[in-house]
Design a protein around this motif. Structure first.
Motif, PDB file in Angstrom:
ATOM      1  N   LYS A  82      41.517  65.278  43.488  1.00 34.74           N
ATOM      2  CA  LYS A  82      40.325  64.585  42.997  1.00 34.74           C
ATOM      3  C   LYS A  82      39.265  64.484  44.092  1.00 34.74           C
ATOM      4  O   LYS A  82      38.081  64.737  43.857  1.00 34.74           O
ATOM      5  N   ASN A  83      39.711  64.121  45.280  1.00 37.86           N
ATOM      6  CA  ASN A  83      38.771  64.000  46.397  1.00 37.86           C
ATOM      7  C   ASN A  83      38.161  65.346  46.764  1.00 37.86           C
ATOM      8  O   ASN A  83      36.953  65.451  47.030  1.00 37.86           O
ATOM      9  N   SER A  84      38.984  66.390  46.774  1.00 43.14           N
ATOM     10  CA  SER A  84      38.494  67.720  47.120  1.00 43.14           C
ATOM     11  C   SER A  84      37.463  68.197  46.104  1.00 43.14           C
ATOM     12  O   SER A  84      36.429  68.780  46.467  1.00 43.14           O
ATOM     13  N   PHE A  85      37.751  67.952  44.824  1.00 44.75           N
ATOM     14  CA  PHE A  85      36.822  68.365  43.773  1.00 44.75           C
ATOM     15  C   PHE A  85      35.475  67.658  43.932  1.00 44.75           C
ATOM     16  O   PHE A  85      34.414  68.304  43.921  1.00 44.75           O
ATOM     17  N   ALA A  86      35.515  66.336  44.082  1.00 43.83           N
ATOM     18  CA  ALA A  86      34.270  65.574  44.198  1.00 43.83           C
ATOM     19  C   ALA A  86      33.488  65.987  45.443  1.00 43.83           C
ATOM     20  O   ALA A  86      32.261  66.150  45.396  1.00 43.83           O
ATOM     21  N   ASN A  87      34.194  66.188  46.555  1.00 39.81           N
ATOM     22  CA  ASN A  87      33.518  66.581  47.794  1.00 39.81           C
ATOM     23  C   ASN A  87      32.887  67.959  47.679  1.00 39.81           C
ATOM     24  O   ASN A  87      31.787  68.204  48.199  1.00 39.81           O
ATOM     25  N   GLU A  88      33.573  68.889  47.008  1.00 42.16           N
ATOM     26  CA  GLU A  88      33.059  70.240  46.870  1.00 42.16           C
ATOM     27  C   GLU A  88      31.782  70.259  46.029  1.00 42.16           C
ATOM     28  O   GLU A  88      30.814  70.964  46.357  1.00 42.16           O
ATOM     29  N   ILE A  89      31.779  69.493  44.942  1.00 39.79           N
ATOM     30  CA  ILE A  89      30.577  69.402  44.112  1.00 39.79           C
ATOM     31  C   ILE A  89      29.438  68.802  44.912  1.00 39.79           C
ATOM     32  O   ILE A  89      28.295  69.278  44.869  1.00 39.79           O
ATOM     33  N   TYR A  90      29.736  67.749  45.676  1.00 41.49           N
ATOM     34  CA  TYR A  90      28.678  67.108  46.464  1.00 41.49           C
ATOM     35  C   TYR A  90      28.105  68.067  47.502  1.00 41.49           C
ATOM     36  O   TYR A  90      26.885  68.135  47.695  1.00 41.49           O
ATOM     37  N   LYS A  91      28.980  68.826  48.159  1.00 47.59           N
ATOM     38  CA  LYS A  91      28.508  69.764  49.182  1.00 47.59           C
ATOM     39  C   LYS A  91      27.524  70.769  48.608  1.00 47.59           C
ATOM     40  O   LYS A  91      26.567  71.172  49.263  1.00 47.59           O
ATOM     41  N   LYS A  92      27.766  71.196  47.367  1.00 50.27           N
ATOM     42  CA  LYS A  92      26.935  72.239  46.775  1.00 50.27           C
ATOM     43  C   LYS A  92      25.676  71.696  46.110  1.00 50.27           C
ATOM     44  O   LYS A  92      24.755  72.469  45.815  1.00 50.27           O
ATOM     45  N   THR A  93      25.628  70.396  45.845  1.00 43.98           N
ATOM     46  CA  THR A  93      24.514  69.852  45.072  1.00 43.98           C
ATOM     47  C   THR A  93      23.735  68.773  45.809  1.00 43.98           C
ATOM     48  O   THR A  93      22.765  68.255  45.263  1.00 43.98           O
ATOM     49  N   ASN A  94      24.113  68.418  47.040  1.00 46.76           N
ATOM     50  CA  ASN A  94      23.350  67.382  47.748  1.00 46.76           C
ATOM     51  C   ASN A  94      22.014  67.961  48.208  1.00 46.76           C
ATOM     52  O   ASN A  94      21.841  69.184  48.299  1.00 46.76           O
ATOM     53  N   PRO A  95      21.029  67.111  48.490  1.00 49.79           N
ATOM     54  CA  PRO A  95      19.684  67.593  48.844  1.00 49.79           C
ATOM     55  C   PRO A  95      19.659  68.573  50.011  1.00 49.79           C
ATOM     56  O   PRO A  95      18.874  69.522  50.016  1.00 49.79           O
TER      57      PRO A  95
END
Length: 272
Positions: A82-95
Motif C-alpha cells: 500500500k505504501n509503495s503504491f501511494a508513494n509511486e503515484i505521488y512521485k509521478k504526479t507531484n508538482p
C-alpha cells in the motif's frame, strides 16, 4: 532598449551576428528546468480519490482472504504494498515531477536573456568577463525581440518576476511564458526580460553543450542592434575587433567605453 552582456570569448556574436537562444537545462539557475506544476487531476482531487479507492480495495481483499492467510507476515506485505503504491503515484504526479516532465516535452523551447540595464556592476562582473567583455544594445521594438509563437502571435519580451516564494502553477490556467518567467529574488539585480523561440529543427545544431543540449544559433538582424558598450577593463584588441566587425557588416551605431566612477559605486560611459 534591452541589453545583452557578453564575455570576451563571445566576440563572435558581433563578428558573425549570431546568438544562441538557450534551452532551460543549459541555464545557470537549476530551478529554471524544474518548475512546480499542479496537474488538473491534483487540483480536483482525482489522484487522491484514485489512491484512496485503490487502498480500500486492497483492504477489502485482505478482509475477504482466508483466515489462515492473515498472518503477521502477510499483513506486513500488504502494508508495504500500500505504501509503495501511494508513494509511486505521488512521485509521478507531484508538482516537481510533473514540472520535470514538462521540461522534457518542451526541450525545443529556448530563451534569450536580456537586461533592462547596461550599468549593473554585478552583471558586468558575472556575464562580461569581469568588465573585460561588452554589451550589445537592442531596439526593443524590433521584430527580433518580438518573436512569433507557433500560433503566429507576436510575443513581446517578457519581464522576469522575482519572488521570495517558489510559485506552483496550474497546468490549465498558466501559460508556458508565465511558467518560465519566475525566479528567486536573489536574481533581481539582473532586471531580466526574456525572448522565447522554438528551435524545432536540430539540423542547424553546431554541436552539444556541457548539458547535452543542441547549440543552435539565430541570426541577428543588423537593424535590431542599437549600440555597443565596452567594459571598463576591455583591452585594445577587443575594441578593435568590435569596431572592425561593425565596419565589416556596415553597422553605423554609437560605441561607448565604460569607466568606473571616481566618486560613486557607478559605471559611466563615454562615446568613442
Amino acid at each position: 532598449m534591452l541589453f545583452k552582456y557578453l564575455p570576451i570569448e563571445r566576440l563572435d556574436v558581433i563578428e558573425k551576428l549570431s546568438i544562441r537562444f538557450s534551452p532551460f537545462k543549459s541555464l545557470n539557475d537549476p530551478f529554471e528546468s524544474s518548475p512546480l506544476i499542479k496537474t488538473q487531476e491534483n487540483i480536483d482531487g482525482t489522484y487522491d480519490r484514485m489512491i484512496a479507492n485503490t487502498l480500500k480495495e486492497m483492504d477489502n481483499i485482505w478482509e475477504s482472504a482466508p483466515d489462515e492467510e492473515k498472518t503477521p507476515e502477510n499483513k506486513k506485505i500488504l502494508e508495504n504494498s500500500k505504501n509503495s503504491f501511494a508513494n509511486e503515484i505521488y512521485k509521478k504526479t507531484n508538482p516537481h515531477s510533473f514540472g520535470l516532465s514538462l521540461i522534457e516535452y518542451l526541450k525545443y523551447l529556448c530563451i534569450l536573456s536580456l537586461s533592462r540595464t547596461n550599468s549593473n556592476i554585478l552583471m558586468w562582473s558575472h556575464y562580461a568577463s569581469n568588465h573585460e567583455g561588452y554589451i550589445i544594445g537592442f531596439h526593443d521594438s524590433h521584430a527580433f525581440l518580438n518573436q512569433r509563437n507557433l500560433r503566429g502571435e507576436i510575443v513581446k519580451p517578457k519581464p522576469v518576476i522575482y519572488s521570495t516564494k517558489r510559485p506552483i502553477f496550474n497546468e490549465t490556467n498558466n501559460t508556458c511564458l508565465e511558467l518560465f518567467c519566475n525566479k528567486s529574488i536573489e536574481w533581481s539585480y539582473e532586471e531580466e526580460e526574456r525572448i522565447f523561440l522554438n528551435h524545432v529543427d536540430d539540423r542547424r545544431s553546431y554541436g552539444k553543450d556541457a548539458y547535452g543540449m543542441d547549440i543552435v544559433l539565430s541570426d541577428i538582424p543588423i537593424e535590431a542592434i542599437s549600440s555597443i558598450y565596452l567594459g571598463s577593463n576591455s583591452n585594445k584588441d577587443t575594441e578593435e575587433r568590435i569596431l572592425n566587425a561593425l565596419k565589416y557588416h556596415n553597422i553605423s551605431i554609437p560605441v561607448f567605453k565604460a569607466s568606473i566612477s571616481k566618486s560613486e559605486y557607478e559605471i559611466e560611459f563615454e562615446k568613442l
